[in-house]
Design a protein around this motif. Structure first.
Motif, PDB file in Angstrom:
ATOM      1  N   VAL A   1       0.878  -1.353   0.048  1.00 40.20           N
ATOM      2  CA  VAL A   1      -0.134  -0.014  -0.148  1.00 40.20           C
ATOM      3  C   VAL A   1       0.600   1.217  -0.276  1.00 40.20           C
ATOM      4  O   VAL A   1       1.480   1.380   1.474  1.00 40.20           O
ATOM      5  N   LYS A   2       0.975   1.967  -1.077  1.00 32.31           N
ATOM      6  CA  LYS A   2       1.453   2.893  -1.216  1.00 32.31           C
ATOM      7  C   LYS A   2       3.204   2.594  -1.297  1.00 32.31           C
ATOM      8  O   LYS A   2       3.555   1.908  -1.636  1.00 32.31           O
ATOM      9  N   GLU A   3       3.623   3.553  -0.281  1.00 31.36           N
ATOM     10  CA  GLU A   3       5.435   3.489  -0.063  1.00 31.36           C
ATOM     11  C   GLU A   3       5.486   2.032   0.959  1.00 31.36           C
ATOM     12  O   GLU A   3       6.623   1.094   1.078  1.00 31.36           O
ATOM     13  N   TRP A   4       4.530   1.465   1.569  1.00 33.82           N
ATOM     14  CA  TRP A   4       4.674   0.859   2.639  1.00 33.82           C
ATOM     15  C   TRP A   4       4.051  -0.984   2.180  1.00 33.82           C
ATOM     16  O   TRP A   4       3.825  -1.237   1.036  1.00 33.82           O
ATOM     17  N   LYS A   5       5.295  -2.675   2.587  1.00 35.64           N
ATOM     18  CA  LYS A   5       4.629  -3.653   2.637  1.00 35.64           C
ATOM     19  C   LYS A   5       4.450  -4.135   3.156  1.00 35.64           C
ATOM     20  O   LYS A   5       3.700  -3.872   4.503  1.00 35.64           O
ATOM     21  N   LEU A   6       3.172  -5.292   2.671  1.00 33.06           N
ATOM     22  CA  LEU A   6       1.981  -5.226   3.832  1.00 33.06           C
ATOM     23  C   LEU A   6       2.875  -7.669   4.055  1.00 33.06           C
ATOM     24  O   LEU A   6       3.222  -7.687   2.750  1.00 33.06           O
ATOM     25  N   MET A   7       3.204  -7.049   4.747  1.00 36.17           N
ATOM     26  CA  MET A   7       4.177  -8.276   5.638  1.00 36.17           C
ATOM     27  C   MET A   7       3.280  -9.133   6.506  1.00 36.17           C
ATOM     28  O   MET A   7       2.826  -8.669   7.081  1.00 36.17           O
ATOM     29  N   LYS A   8       3.492 -11.003   5.841  1.00 36.24           N
ATOM     30  CA  LYS A   8       2.377 -11.595   6.959  1.00 36.24           C
ATOM     31  C   LYS A   8       3.636 -11.749   7.536  1.00 36.24           C
ATOM     32  O   LYS A   8       4.430 -13.176   6.766  1.00 36.24           O
TER      33      LYS A   8
ATOM     34  N   THR B   1       2.521  -3.803   8.297  1.00 35.01           N
ATOM     35  CA  THR B   1       3.214  -2.912   7.419  1.00 35.01           C
ATOM     36  C   THR B   1       5.075  -2.881   7.560  1.00 35.01           C
ATOM     37  O   THR B   1       5.228  -3.110   9.031  1.00 35.01           O
ATOM     38  N   HIS B   2       4.930  -2.693   6.699  1.00 37.05           N
ATOM     39  CA  HIS B   2       7.087  -2.050   6.713  1.00 37.05           C
ATOM     40  C   HIS B   2       7.683  -1.264   5.876  1.00 37.05           C
ATOM     41  O   HIS B   2       6.633  -1.432   4.673  1.00 37.05           O
ATOM     42  N   PRO B   3       7.793  -0.206   6.618  1.00 38.85           N
ATOM     43  CA  PRO B   3       8.488  -0.352   7.397  1.00 38.85           C
ATOM     44  C   PRO B   3       7.206   0.324   8.267  1.00 38.85           C
ATOM     45  O   PRO B   3       6.545   0.874   8.133  1.00 38.85           O
ATOM     46  N   LEU B   4       6.909   0.003   9.838  1.00 32.29           N
ATOM     47  CA  LEU B   4       6.206   0.527  10.310  1.00 32.29           C
ATOM     48  C   LEU B   4       6.175   2.575  10.291  1.00 32.29           C
ATOM     49  O   LEU B   4       7.099   2.727  10.446  1.00 32.29           O
ATOM     50  N   PRO B   5       4.783   3.375  10.248  1.00 33.71           N
ATOM     51  CA  PRO B   5       4.239   4.259   9.403  1.00 33.71           C
ATOM     52  C   PRO B   5       4.697   4.916  10.975  1.00 33.71           C
ATOM     53  O   PRO B   5       4.884   4.620  11.564  1.00 33.71           O
ATOM     54  N   MET B   6       5.589   5.802  11.271  1.00 35.97           N
ATOM     55  CA  MET B   6       5.852   7.109  12.147  1.00 35.97           C
ATOM     56  C   MET B   6       4.437   7.854  12.355  1.00 35.97           C
ATOM     57  O   MET B   6       3.582   7.447  11.942  1.00 35.97           O
ATOM     58  N   GLU B   7       4.813   8.387  14.176  1.00 36.29           N
ATOM     59  CA  GLU B   7       3.195   8.771  14.385  1.00 36.29           C
ATOM     60  C   GLU B   7       2.761   9.612  13.454  1.00 36.29           C
ATOM     61  O   GLU B   7       2.004   9.701  12.744  1.00 36.29           O
ATOM     62  N   ASN B   8       3.814  10.742  12.868  1.00 34.70           N
ATOM     63  CA  ASN B   8       3.204  11.920  12.419  1.00 34.70           C
ATOM     64  C   ASN B   8       2.224  10.945  10.868  1.00 34.70           C
ATOM     65  O   ASN B   8       1.476  11.873  10.265  1.00 34.70           O
ATOM     66  N   GLU B   9       2.987  10.296  10.431  1.00 32.50           N
ATOM     67  CA  GLU B   9       2.261   9.644   8.650  1.00 32.50           C
ATOM     68  C   GLU B   9       0.403   9.248   9.088  1.00 32.50           C
ATOM     69  O   GLU B   9       0.001   8.669   8.358  1.00 32.50           O
TER      70      GLU B   9
END
Length: 71
Positions: free
Chosen positions: A23-30, A39-47
């Motif tokens: 999803v966008k710049e994040w990979k969904l990891m299982k 999600t990877h990387p984990l989003p930052m709080e501000n994101e």
């Protein structure tokens, strides 16, 4: 794509996960151990503020109180 190494599952701490989706710049990891999807990387709080507004948390609190009363 092949699995990525050294990505730690935030639920069970397993170090073996495979790409599930993106999803966008994040990979969904299982996680290969517990099947948790993260999600990877984990989003930052501000994101994360862009995903969840104050109403989301207020509604969730009201729903929890409602369902607790039904139990």
């Amino acid at each position: 794509m092949a699995g990525e190494k050294n990505i730690i599952c935030p639920l069970c701490n397993c170090t073996s996960a495979k790409i599930y989706d993106s999803v966008k710049e994040w990979k969904l990891m299982k996680c290969s151990q517990c099947d948790f999807v993260f999600t990877h990387p984990l989003p930052m709080e501000n994101e994360m503020k862009g995903f969840y507004d104050e109403k989301y948390f207020t509604d969730a609190l009201h729903k929890e109180k409602y369902f607790s009363a039904l139990r």
